[in-house]
Motif scaffolding. Structure first.
Motif, PDB file in Angstrom:
ATOM      1  N   LYS A 189       0.938   4.380  -2.728  1.00 10.68           N
ATOM      2  CA  LYS A 189       0.611   5.518  -1.964  1.00 10.68           C
ATOM      3  C   LYS A 189       1.718   6.838  -2.609  1.00 10.68           C
ATOM      4  O   LYS A 189       1.417   7.689  -3.151  1.00 10.68           O
ATOM      5  CB  LYS A 189       0.693   5.784  -0.691  1.00 10.68           C
ATOM      6  N   VAL A 213      -2.686   5.292   6.340  1.00 11.39           N
ATOM      7  CA  VAL A 213      -2.831   3.785   6.735  1.00 11.39           C
ATOM      8  C   VAL A 213      -2.973   3.539   8.125  1.00 11.39           C
ATOM      9  O   VAL A 213      -1.969   3.962   8.629  1.00 11.39           O
ATOM     10  CB  VAL A 213      -2.150   3.024   5.724  1.00 11.39           C
ATOM     11  N   ILE A 260      -3.864   8.146  -1.392  1.00  9.28           N
ATOM     12  CA  ILE A 260      -4.093   7.615   0.026  1.00  9.28           C
ATOM     13  C   ILE A 260      -3.568   8.802   0.873  1.00  9.28           C
ATOM     14  O   ILE A 260      -2.410   9.427   0.584  1.00  9.28           O
ATOM     15  CB  ILE A 260      -3.474   6.207   0.182  1.00  9.28           C
ATOM     16  N   ASP A 261      -4.518   8.850   1.912  1.00  8.04           N
ATOM     17  CA  ASP A 261      -4.203  10.057   2.776  1.00  8.04           C
ATOM     18  C   ASP A 261      -3.214   9.280   3.922  1.00  8.04           C
ATOM     19  O   ASP A 261      -2.299   9.613   4.360  1.00  8.04           O
ATOM     20  CB  ASP A 261      -5.374  10.624   3.427  1.00  8.04           C
ATOM     21  N   CYS A 285      -8.585   7.722   2.490  1.00 12.40           N
ATOM     22  CA  CYS A 285      -8.125   8.404   1.276  1.00 12.40           C
ATOM     23  C   CYS A 285      -9.184   9.863   0.977  1.00 12.40           C
ATOM     24  O   CYS A 285     -10.032   9.941   1.720  1.00 12.40           O
ATOM     25  CB  CYS A 285      -8.619   7.684  -0.130  1.00 12.40           C
ATOM     26  N   ILE A 311      -8.462   2.250  -5.226  1.00 11.48           N
ATOM     27  CA  ILE A 311      -7.664   1.549  -4.260  1.00 11.48           C
ATOM     28  C   ILE A 311      -8.114  -0.150  -4.134  1.00 11.48           C
ATOM     29  O   ILE A 311      -7.289  -0.875  -4.177  1.00 11.48           O
ATOM     30  CB  ILE A 311      -7.842   2.171  -2.791  1.00 11.48           C
ATOM     31  N   ILE A 360      -7.650   2.033   5.238  1.00  9.08           N
ATOM     32  CA  ILE A 360      -6.911   3.130   4.254  1.00  9.08           C
ATOM     33  C   ILE A 360      -7.802   4.140   4.171  1.00  9.08           C
ATOM     34  O   ILE A 360      -9.088   4.167   3.848  1.00  9.08           O
ATOM     35  CB  ILE A 360      -6.786   2.159   2.680  1.00  9.08           C
ATOM     36  N   ILE A 397     -11.741   0.493   3.812  1.00  9.17           N
ATOM     37  CA  ILE A 397     -11.381   1.787   2.826  1.00  9.17           C
ATOM     38  C   ILE A 397     -12.148   2.803   3.027  1.00  9.17           C
ATOM     39  O   ILE A 397     -13.546   2.337   2.545  1.00  9.17           O
ATOM     40  CB  ILE A 397     -11.149   1.371   1.420  1.00  9.17           C
ATOM     41  N   ASP A 419     -11.742   7.521  -5.076  1.00 11.37           N
ATOM     42  CA  ASP A 419     -10.503   6.837  -4.731  1.00 11.37           C
ATOM     43  C   ASP A 419     -10.615   5.351  -4.083  1.00 11.37           C
ATOM     44  O   ASP A 419      -9.873   4.650  -4.145  1.00 11.37           O
ATOM     45  CB  ASP A 419      -9.557   7.571  -3.582  1.00 11.37           C
ATOM     46  N   ILE A 454       0.946  -1.224   0.044  1.00  5.94           N
ATOM     47  CA  ILE A 454       0.068  -0.131   0.095  1.00  5.94           C
ATOM     48  C   ILE A 454       0.945   1.174   0.089  1.00  5.94           C
ATOM     49  O   ILE A 454       0.582   2.063  -0.661  1.00  5.94           O
ATOM     50  CB  ILE A 454      -1.117   0.108   1.164  1.00  5.94           C
TER      51      ILE A 454
END
Ligand code: 0O2
Length: 219
Positions: free
Chosen positions: A52, A67, A64-65, A107, A116, A105, A169, A112, A48
């Motif tokens: 990212k 995790v 991705i902001d 986002c 993902i 995750i 997610i 998104d 991941i």
């Protein structure tokens, strides 16, 4: 330890009890089992992280902001097993509790989430065991997220095992709602009043509208 590739076999985590006997440990302790879940999280987290960074560097896009990962606490595992009326055995735990290893995750936008999800499902060797789309069909509580249960391969010294990992997610907005609701309503023992439950649902709907607006603004 000598690694003999020809002896590699794919075993399911539920066969770990046998595997453990093979390494001459009579009792499979909880901690030993948790090792496999921790390694599966590590495997997935690295992949991941690559997505990212790749999106940031090559597409100038923050797909991705952030995790978060966690191993479910023994107390929480036992509570879930009791709630689902499973006999408290390791076999039942491995077979039926899908979120012992959890990856979340977060986002920016709703679209998104699907990108993902598709990326995760395209990773060679990783299989999807189950998917739940709580975005198009939120739970009655108002909870929204996309859940996938993945079988993540973990390469041991002489064999490969598949370990279940639950990936949730969510957008940042969904995460804001879920995190607060988890603390204030979902987990606490007493049932919330009907009025409060309605308020949570109305907040979830407002969050959902916000997510949709953000997506339009982004376009
Ligand atoms: P915790 O404390 O978060 O770990 P499955 O057996 O896999 O088919 P499962 O796990 O019974 O199904 O249910 P589901 O719907 O997949 O939900 C699993 C997790 O989603 C929960 O784990 C929560 O993390 C989250 N979740 C589900 N519903 C809600 C909700 O209404 N509010 C919030 N805030 N989170 C929710 P646990 O083990 O219940 O709790």
């Amino acid at each position: 330890m000598k690694i003999e590739k020809k002896n590699m076999e794919l075993i399911d985590l539920k066969n770990l009890l046998n595997y453990s006997e093979r390494i001459k440990e009579k009792d499979v302790t909880f901690q030993k089992l948790m090792f496999f879940y921790k390694m599966a999280i590590k495997e997935l987290e690295t992949k991941i992280e690559i997505f990212k960074e790749e999106f940031k560097i090559f597409y100038d896009y923050d797909l991705i902001d952030h995790v978060n990962t966690r191993i479910k606490s023994p107390k929480s595992i036992v509570q879930k097993m009791k709630k689902k009326e499973y006999k408290l055995t390791y076999g039942n735990m491995i077979e039926n509790i899908n979120d012992i290893a959890g990856v979340r995750i977060i986002c920016p936008l709703q679209k998104d989430i699907y990108s993902i999800k598709n990326l995760l499902q395209s990773i060679p060797g990783i299989e999807t065991l189950k998917e739940k789309d709580y975005i198009t069909k939120p739970k009655t509580s108002g909870y929204s997220a996309y859940h996938i249960i993945l079988a993540v391969p973990v390469m041991l010294s002489s064999q490969m095992i598949y370990v279940k990992v639950e990936v949730q997610i969510r957008t940042m907005a969904m995460d804001f709602w879920s995190s607060l609701e988890h603390k204030m309503k979902y987990k606490p023992k007493e049932e919330p009043s009907k009025k409060k439950a309605k308020e949570w649902i109305s907040c979830a709907k407002a969050i959902n509208r916000l997510d949709e607006k953000m997506m339009l603004l982004n376009e």
